[in-house]
Design an enzyme around this catalytic site. Structure first.
Site, short mmCIF file in Angstrom:
data_model
loop_
_atom_site.label_atom_id
_atom_site.label_comp_id
_atom_site.label_asym_id
_atom_site.label_seq_id
_atom_site.Cartn_x
_atom_site.Cartn_y
_atom_site.Cartn_z
CG ASP A 232 -2.09 -1.09 1.12
OD1 ASP A 232 -2.44 -1.28 0.19
OD2 ASP A 232 -2.30 -1.83 2.31
CG LEU A 233 1.83 2.73 -3.31
CD1 LEU A 233 1.28 4.05 -3.84
CD2 LEU A 233 2.95 2.57 -4.09
CG ASP A 234 4.70 6.58 0.48
OD1 ASP A 234 5.54 5.67 0.83
OD2 ASP A 234 4.63 7.47 -0.16
CD GLU A 235 -2.59 4.33 1.90
OE1 GLU A 235 -3.31 3.47 2.40
OE2 GLU A 235 -3.02 5.34 1.26
#
Length: 290
Positions: A232-235
């Site tokens: 979730d990328l930067d999550e």
């Protein structure tokens, strides 16, 4: 009883459904193993019903710990309380790869902190999709590996990274401003052992020149977030954040300089806490015992 200063220390980090008797059971086990507790921290989450505990311990007489024997003793206890747990030698240095692109501040900060003993890392290599930062790695005596990456060669580049991780028995991968999106497959392969740093401001600015965007919107705070890498990328689960107040007098370049400060601080703390077994993950959240 306080063990000798040079005594080998173990760290037990655990989480389990909250129930009576957990602390007593852990303490009793360590006592039976002739260990004394050097440091103990715990937290019971009222929202999740999960109990977290970090215990640092040593033999009373300062003798070496038998971690294999300790693991055998912990397993029945873990089964009794349905624990997720890890046991580590507090002095063990994590075999680490640092990934970078062209920004040098986080890399230089980590290499310096590690060189003076502030971090508990054995930095095996610096990996980059650009050759620019090889000189910094060389100055600290750390091998530098250039793995070029384009849209067409991304699968081969990620395969080369995974080969390095497997061949060198890597414990931790740090994305120190590595400006590439990792594939879902690579994120899964590195789950729980990859930490990323990125700028985080209110509002959050994505894309090119985030600090110019922030300047245009007149932000009052800038910051950075260090988190575990997920698809979730930067999550991913947040380990640490740093916040710095700014005002209208600062130019975009000055905002970027403040941002670099925030990034290095947040990343260094996150890496240190992870390497010291101070971070437990629960879903998308973390419990950190600093």
């Amino acid at each position: 009883m306080t063990p000798p200063t040079a005594a080998q220390r173990g760290v037990l980090l655990l989480s389990c459904p909250d129930a009576p008797g957990i602390v007593h059971a852990v303490s009793e086990l360590l006592m039976q193993e002739k260990c004394t507790i050097v440091q103990s921290q715990q937290f019971g989450s009222s929202t999740s019903g999960i109990f977290f505990m970090r215990v640092e311990f040593a033999h009373v007489d300062g003798s070496s710990l038998d971690f294999d024997a300790l693991r055998q003793q912990i397993e029945p206890l873990a089964g009794r309380f349905d624990m997720t747990w890890q046991l580590a030698d507090a002095a063990q240095r994590l075999r680490t790869v640092i990934m970078v692109s062209k920004f040098a501040h986080c890399l230089n900060d980590l290499l310096f902190r590690n060189s003076i003993g502030e971090l508990n890392l054995d930095i095996v290599a610096v990996v980059s999709n650009h050759p620019d930062l090889g000189r910094i790695a060389d100055s600290y005596g750390v091998p530098f590996r250039h793995i070029p990456l384009t849209k067409d060669t991304k699968p081969q580049a990620e395969a080369a990274l995974l080969d390095l991780v497997r061949d060198e028995d890597i414990d931790l991968v740090i994305l120190a401003r590595y400006m590439q999106i990792l594939s879902d497959t690579l994120c899964q392969q590195l789950a729980g052992r990859a930490i990323n740093i990125h700028h985080s401001m209110l509002p959050s600015f994505k894309g090119a020149k985030p600090y110019h965007q922030a300047h245009a919107r007149g932000v009052k705070f800038i910051g950075a977030t260090a988190h575990y890498v997920t698809a979730d990328l930067d999550e991913g689960p947040i380990i640490e954040q740093e916040l710095i107040r700014v005002d209208h007098s600062l130019s975009p370049d000055q905002l970027a300089a403040r941002g670099r400060e925030a990034e290095t601080r947040a990343l260094a703390r996150a890496v240190r806490w992870h390497s010291e077994s101070r971070v437990a993950v629960i879903g998308n959240r973390t419990v950190v015992f600093p």
